[in-house]
Design an enzyme around this catalytic site. Structure first.
Site, PDB file in Angstrom:
ATOM      1  N   GLU A 252     -21.102  20.471 -15.396  1.00 49.09           N
ATOM      2  CA  GLU A 252     -21.437  19.071 -15.698  1.00 49.09           C
ATOM      3  C   GLU A 252     -20.464  18.138 -14.989  1.00 49.09           C
ATOM      4  OE1 GLU A 252     -21.813  18.756 -20.013  1.00 49.09           O
ATOM      5  OE2 GLU A 252     -22.877  20.655 -19.992  1.00 49.09           O
TER       6      GLU A 252
ATOM      7  N   SER B  59       0.821  -1.216   0.000  1.00 48.20           N
ATOM      8  CA  SER B  59       0.000   0.000   0.000  1.00 48.20           C
ATOM      9  C   SER B  59       0.855   1.265   0.000  1.00 48.20           C
ATOM     10  CB  SER B  59      -0.941   0.000   1.207  1.00 48.20           C
ATOM     11  OG  SER B  59      -0.202  -0.195   2.397  1.00 48.20           O
TER      12      SER B  59
ATOM     13  N   LYS C 131     -21.211  27.499 -29.810  1.00 46.72           N
ATOM     14  CA  LYS C 131     -21.478  26.864 -28.523  1.00 46.72           C
ATOM     15  C   LYS C 131     -20.740  27.506 -27.358  1.00 46.72           C
ATOM     16  CE  LYS C 131     -23.294  23.654 -27.461  1.00 46.72           C
ATOM     17  NZ  LYS C 131     -24.250  22.592 -27.334  1.00 46.72           N
TER      18      LYS C 131
ATOM     19  N   ASN D   1      -1.899  -2.505  13.019  1.00 48.06           N
ATOM     20  CA  ASN D   1      -3.356  -2.338  13.069  1.00 48.06           C
ATOM     21  C   ASN D   1      -3.762  -1.094  13.867  1.00 48.06           C
ATOM     22  OD1 ASN D   1      -3.211  -4.713  11.731  1.00 48.06           O
ATOM     23  ND2 ASN D   1      -4.107  -5.991  13.348  1.00 48.06           N
TER      24      ASN D   1
ATOM     25  N   GLN E 128      -7.725  -2.038   4.098  1.00 45.43           N
ATOM     26  CA  GLN E 128      -6.757  -1.234   3.353  1.00 45.43           C
ATOM     27  C   GLN E 128      -7.446  -0.464   2.218  1.00 45.43           C
ATOM     28  OE1 GLN E 128      -2.601  -2.564   2.853  1.00 45.43           O
ATOM     29  NE2 GLN E 128      -3.100  -2.791   0.692  1.00 45.43           N
TER      30      GLN E 128
ATOM     31  N   TYR F  74      -9.065  -6.708  12.853  1.00 41.00           N
ATOM     32  CA  TYR F  74      -8.545  -6.139  11.611  1.00 41.00           C
ATOM     33  C   TYR F  74      -8.597  -7.159  10.485  1.00 41.00           C
ATOM     34  CZ  TYR F  74      -5.464  -4.257   8.078  1.00 41.00           C
ATOM     35  OH  TYR F  74      -4.969  -3.819   6.890  1.00 41.00           O
TER      36      TYR F  74
ATOM     37  N   LYS G 284      -8.417   3.673   2.113  1.00 42.93           N
ATOM     38  CA  LYS G 284      -7.591   4.851   1.847  1.00 42.93           C
ATOM     39  C   LYS G 284      -7.799   5.460   0.475  1.00 42.93           C
ATOM     40  CE  LYS G 284      -4.741   2.941   5.145  1.00 42.93           C
ATOM     41  NZ  LYS G 284      -5.635   1.750   5.109  1.00 42.93           N
TER      42      LYS G 284
ATOM     43  N   SER H 277     -17.252  24.168 -28.487  1.00 37.35           N
ATOM     44  CA  SER H 277     -17.425  22.922 -29.224  1.00 37.35           C
ATOM     45  C   SER H 277     -16.419  22.880 -30.362  1.00 37.35           C
ATOM     46  CB  SER H 277     -18.849  22.859 -29.785  1.00 37.35           C
ATOM     47  OG  SER H 277     -18.892  22.045 -30.937  1.00 37.35           O
TER      48      SER H 277
ATOM     49  N   ASN I 100     -20.577  26.159 -23.573  1.00 35.99           N
ATOM     50  CA  ASN I 100     -20.994  25.122 -22.632  1.00 35.99           C
ATOM     51  C   ASN I 100     -20.466  25.410 -21.228  1.00 35.99           C
ATOM     52  OD1 ASN I 100     -22.159  23.752 -24.798  1.00 35.99           O
ATOM     53  ND2 ASN I 100     -20.276  22.606 -25.214  1.00 35.99           N
TER      54      ASN I 100
ATOM     55  N   THR J 136     -41.358  24.882  -8.652  1.00 37.36           N
ATOM     56  CA  THR J 136     -41.501  23.573  -8.012  1.00 37.36           C
ATOM     57  C   THR J 136     -41.860  22.623  -9.152  1.00 37.36           C
ATOM     58  OG1 THR J 136     -43.874  23.743  -7.577  1.00 37.36           O
ATOM     59  CG2 THR J 136     -42.424  24.611  -5.873  1.00 37.36           C
ATOM     60  N   HIS J 137     -41.386  21.401  -9.068  1.00 38.04           N
ATOM     61  CA  HIS J 137     -41.561  20.440 -10.172  1.00 38.04           C
ATOM     62  C   HIS J 137     -40.998  21.005 -11.480  1.00 38.04           C
ATOM     63  CE1 HIS J 137     -44.511  18.330  -7.536  1.00 38.04           C
ATOM     64  NE2 HIS J 137     -44.771  19.575  -7.167  1.00 38.04           N
TER      65      HIS J 137
HETATM   66  N1  ARG Z   1      -1.479  -1.205   4.920  1.00 36.40           N
HETATM   67  C1  ARG Z   1      -2.310  -1.720   5.934  1.00 36.40           C
HETATM   68  C2  ARG Z   1      -3.675  -1.027   5.875  1.00 36.40           C
HETATM   69  O1  ARG Z   1      -3.759  -0.065   5.241  1.00 36.40           O
HETATM   70  C3  ARG Z   1      -1.683  -1.485   7.278  1.00 36.40           C
HETATM   71  C4  ARG Z   1      -2.110  -2.434   8.329  1.00 36.40           C
HETATM   72  C5  ARG Z   1      -1.582  -3.785   8.011  1.00 36.40           C
HETATM   73  N2  ARG Z   1      -1.841  -4.728   9.053  1.00 36.40           N
HETATM   74  C6  ARG Z   1      -1.701  -5.997   8.909  1.00 36.40           C
HETATM   75  N3  ARG Z   1      -1.951  -6.764   9.911  1.00 36.40           N
HETATM   76  N4  ARG Z   1      -1.327  -6.532   7.786  1.00 36.40           N
HETATM   77  O2  ARG Z   1      -4.653  -1.467   6.449  1.00 36.40           O
END
Ligand code: ARG
Length: 456
Positions: free
Chosen positions: A289, A22, A282, A109, A321, A316, A324, A276, A284, A154-155
């Site tokens: 949008e 990651s 045009k 974790n 993961q 966990y 993120k 365009s 736009n 409205t509508h």
């Molecule tokens: N990269 C992991 C995450 O984003 C970090 C935690 C990893 N923990 C583990 N027990 N493998 O969740």
């Protein structure tokens, strides 16, 4: 070296690494990771798990790693599975084996949950501040158009006259709730998981209150098993963003509609309009949008996370993961669209003449019913009576105000000469002076409240 190689007899498969790593995205919270480790090292020393001297070496080493990140010198190695691995690896390179003591009693974790909370707290602050800018742009524009009367819908059918200020301010209050949602989400985020370990808690006598306070959290988490897999803070943030984007998408839709030549109520500045490749005439409003389109994507990010979470067993799981990239995407999308939206509102040209030209006397039908009500007729009956007047006007190709008094009186004898005073759009709006109404005096009041809110 990976953080967990000891029990394996062969190195990880390259494709597995690609999938598992990651570092490509969690590198974004290197600062939070290092801050967490600094505070944790000090807590270990306070609990006599490591010596003061070791803690000092670790803290100094971590500051060195931070500098490398800040200056762009930090080099990610192939073995750096994630940001936690990368920081510990570099720390140990810089200060030697003692660097390996920083992870005592800690797990990635509780570490990742802590880092990411800190990052999300800052992201919520940043977004709230930027939304405030959009609110200021709206209120400044509204301030100029308190007396600019336009049709309200409205509508999507003509309904009653309102003012341009009232229309603009309606979005201000949506954003006010969005900012509030970000702040309350941030408040719930401010719970520190560090000390939860992998799942069962930390076996050393670390002071979790101190750790939480040092990192800027309000309190430590109450249950270690919950703490390592709680992603409510991520969900809260994604929801706050998705709903805010939904509001901005509605604003975009109105801007698209009202800037259409059939309406002509507003004009987007040339620098925010697009053309365009084929049709030379045009003009736009692509950014609007895109706003509408991106709202869909942000709702998708929220849905993706909820779907990820819903079947997870306790503790966990690596599925987590996935939280993120969803947040980074939602945050970055907002960060890219907001400056454009703010600038568009700031440069928006409101066309009062076009708005007035679109006022149709049918917008005053309710006022006509209210006229009869003021003469003592029950509203339900007045509604029906004015319905007949509207039908008569339609059948005879007349407008309401051109109907002769005799014809009106044939429908209802309460109609008198003063009925013609009803056909005044400005008066109609002015009457809506109750708090929260579209009347200029009421709108001035909401603008004053709004300004107070964004100045604080
Ligand atoms: N990269 C992991 C995450 O984003 C970090 C935690 C990893 N923990 C583990 N027990 N493998 O969740």
């Amino acid at each position: 070296m990976s953080l967990w190689g000891g029990r394996f007899s062969e190195p990880s498969d390259d494709d597995l690494r690609q999938l598992n790593d990651s570092i490509g995205f969690d590198i974004r919270f290197y600062r939070e990771d290092i801050e967490g480790s600094i505070v944790y090292a000090l807590a270990l020393a306070d609990a006599d798990v490591i010596t003061e001297q070791e803690a000092r070496a670790i803290v100094e080493g971590l500051r060195g790693v931070l500098e490398e990140f800040e200056s762009g010198e930090f080099e990610v190695q192939k073995s750096d599975e994630d940001i936690h691995t990368a920081v510990e690896r570099r720390l140990t390179e810089l200060i030697g084996e003692v660097g390996g003591k920083v992870h005592t009693g800690r797990s990635r974790n509780d570490q990742v949950a802590t880092d990411f909370r800190l990052w999300c707290m800052r992201a919520a602050d940043d977004l709230a501040a930027t939304l405030r800018e959009l609110q200021r742009a709206l209120v400044d524009c509204a301030d100029e158009h308190v007396d600019t009367v336009m049709p309200g819908y409205t509508h999507l059918q003509p309904a009653q006259p309102i003012t341009a200020a009232h229309w603009l301010m309606s979005f201000f209050w949506m954003l006010e709730r969005d900012v509030d949602r970000l702040y309350s989400a941030r408040q719930r985020m401010a719970v520190c998981p560090l000390g939860a370990g992998a799942l069962a808690g930390n076996p050393f006598a670390i002071d979790r209150d101190q750790i939480a306070a040092d990192l800027g959290f309000a309190a430590p988490s109450e249950n270690s098993l919950d703490a390592v897999s709680d992603r409510d803070f991520v969900t809260d943030l994604l929801y706050a963003i998705a709903l805010c984007a939904t509001h901005m998408s509605r604003l975009a839709e109105d801007v698209l509609l009202y800037s259409n030549p059939a309406f002509g109520f507003i004009t987007l500045a040339d620098r925010y309009s697009t053309g365009s490749s084929l049709m030379p005439q045009k003009r736009n409003a692509d950014p609007m949008e895109l706003m509408r389109g991106k709202a869909g994507r942000l709702i998708g990010n929220l849905t993706a996370l909820l779907t990820t979470l819903k079947g997870l067993p306790s503790g966990y799981n690596k599925d987590l993961q996935e939280d993120k990239e969803a947040v980074f995407d939602s945050f970055d999308t907002m960060r890219s669209i907001l400056p454009v939206l703010i600038a568009i509102v700031r440069s928006l040209e409101i066309n009062p003449d076009a708005m007035r030209a679109a006022l149709d006397e049918d917008l005053l039908a309710t006022d006509l019913a209210d006229y009869l009500v003021r003469k003592g007729m029950p509203f339900r009956q007045a509604h029906h009576t004015v319905g007949e007047v509207v039908r008569l006007a339609g059948d005879t190709g007349s407008t309401l105000s051109k109907l002769p008094l005799a014809s009106l009186q044939e429908i209802c004898e309460l109609f008198a000469q003063d009925v013609y005073d009803v056909f005044d759009f400005d008066q109609s709006v002015a009457k809506r002076s109750v708090f929260g109404g579209a009347g200029p005096s009421a709108v001035r009041e909401q603008i004053a409240l709004a300004k107070e809110s964004v100045s604080g």
